[in-house]
Design an enzyme around this catalytic site. Sequence first.
Site, PDB file in Angstrom:
ATOM      1  CD  GLU A 144      -3.206  -0.808   2.067  1.00 39.44           C
ATOM      2  OE1 GLU A 144      -3.001  -0.109   3.068  1.00 39.44           O
ATOM      3  OE2 GLU A 144      -4.299  -1.346   1.837  1.00 39.44           O
ATOM      4  CD  GLU A 315      -4.215  -5.912   2.740  1.00 42.84           C
ATOM      5  OE1 GLU A 315      -4.901  -5.182   3.475  1.00 42.84           O
ATOM      6  OE2 GLU A 315      -2.980  -5.839   2.680  1.00 42.84           O
TER       7      GLU A 315
END
Length: 632
Positions: A144, A315
Amino acid sequence: MKRALGVCYYPEHWPDDIWAEDAARMVEAGLSWVRIGEFAWSRIEPEPGRFEWDWLDRAIAVLGEAGLKIVLGTPTATPPRWMLEKHPDMLAVDAEGRPRGFGSRRHYCFSHLGYREESRRITRLLAERYGSNEHIQAWQTDNEYACHDTTLSYSDAARVGFRDWLAQRYQSPDALNRAWGNVFWSMEYRSFDEIDLPNLTVTEPNPAHVLAFRRYASDQIVAFNRVQVEEIRKCSDAPILHNYMGREVSFDHWKVGADLDAASWDSYPIGFLSDRIEGDEAHKLRFLRQGDPDNQAFHHDLYRAVGRGRWWVMEQQPGPVNWAPYNPAPLSGMARLWAWEAFAHGAEAVCYFRWRQAPFAQEQMHAGLLRPDSAPAPALAEAAQVARELAEMSESGTSAAPVGIVFDYESAWAWEAQPQGADFDLFRLVFAAYRACRRAGLDVDILPPDCADLSGYKLVLVPGLMAMSEPLRAALGAFEGRALVGPRSDGKTEEMSIKVPLGPDLPGVDVSVVRVESLPPGASVPLEGGGALRHWREEVEGSAPVRLASTDGQPVIVGERLCYLAGWPDDESFYRIVAGMAREAGLEPLDLPPGLRLRRTDSHLFVFNYAPEAQVWDGVEIAPAGVHWLPR
Ligand code: GAL
């Protein structure tokens, strides 16, 4: 098209004697992928140059031999504490000039070349060791990018890098002064070494300076990522992905994506509804346990484009998360619905985050597929159901969408640098356009700002595009469908000055924006036929035919096939406008109730019920959190 489920797993968090049982339970639940490693640097290299590979070798073997395919993450989002002794100046610095310290994660500055080399080194070692390991079937770079507000850093390394970047872009201080308009307020520079980062100025810095810094900062992420990709490619043919975020526009994902084989993103629908999506209280309460009905789909479509057709959910929220102001539990069925929605938008894999809830540290309040005591959490059964359904269904991949919406990261930075209205936000505007299309039941592709061919579409929307690229302008000129450009599109130069002659410059459409105004919450400009503009409104001149006007007689939409939209319509009006143009373009827009959403693949029509009550589609009752599919 083969679709699969997976899960994020942290072998380093658990005693090694439960790995085999964990792996067996994953397989039993029907999971095929497991992502590991992305935060494990302190266990791989506990001291500089001393490596402990043994545990990772065994973890990979145990998971792989159980039949799982592994996504191996590079651990560069969490450099160990000793790294700070090696590189004391590697920390990012916030806009107030304070270093952002150790003790959580992402404690590095993208401009720090010493850390960039450390990231190359650890990536090379991982790639050399595992690049030909049969169980490693995909890679994830870092974790991320941008998370926790880490794209921008006002460090010394950033200052040095920025000056160099400016010298390359502008070649001479004079050219930079001209491009930025630095004569204003005597901001002219005599050399690149005089230029600081655009923080700690007395009042707002020059927006062109800010935009240049945003471009520079984004380029550092591209460069940081590219180093890892280069190292992995030397040793492995497996696809390389990064896990992007929701509503994260601080770097140019098109550019990072160009170096990767596929995109992925991390989908936390309920967390996002609570802290990342605008909406009134009624909307937030109605979708409290489901998430915004359009937010996941928007990101699926965005990242499908960023991945050039190949993308995953890396995710997937399984239960309550820990990081939003309030963290409700999902409605029963949502962990299944979210996965199916991703597959309907073309995801190759959906991986739940995480396998077992960790009883320690920052995310101990974040659910997993298992509880901390290893008993199943509710999402495990839903994941297993999706796995069974996937096995039974032959579904043939994503279909061509009739609608395209252009999304440009640089425009997001421009409007942040100079919003003009406090609530003008590019994501919000594009999302409003997207929501209107989805209410009309239309499938959407998100398009990059340099898109040169629109011929596959029937309707194209170009909201909030600061400066139009020539390929896009030419494509709009040649386009035979309906296109709606605006608001706030093609009015600026690349350097963020107002274009003269005034924009937009739309082939064959005589229109210029001569004045703009922003509107505070509660203020609106009523439209003929109902509805209103909010947030933003433009006054236009020119001979293009007026299709829609405000009740005070000002044009709001002008043009024929190619049109300009001179304001930000409220949701109802945006829907009406989009549905009307879609109809002209030969499409059959619907008017779906809030919460009921559609998506077509080549073989099926999927119907999703995000509403907390049952809804009827074509005579079929769909339960709350229900998914219904039928062959096309
Ligand atoms: C993501 C992140 C994960 C985990 C998760 C919790 O942003 O990539 O490492 O923190 O959020 O929801």
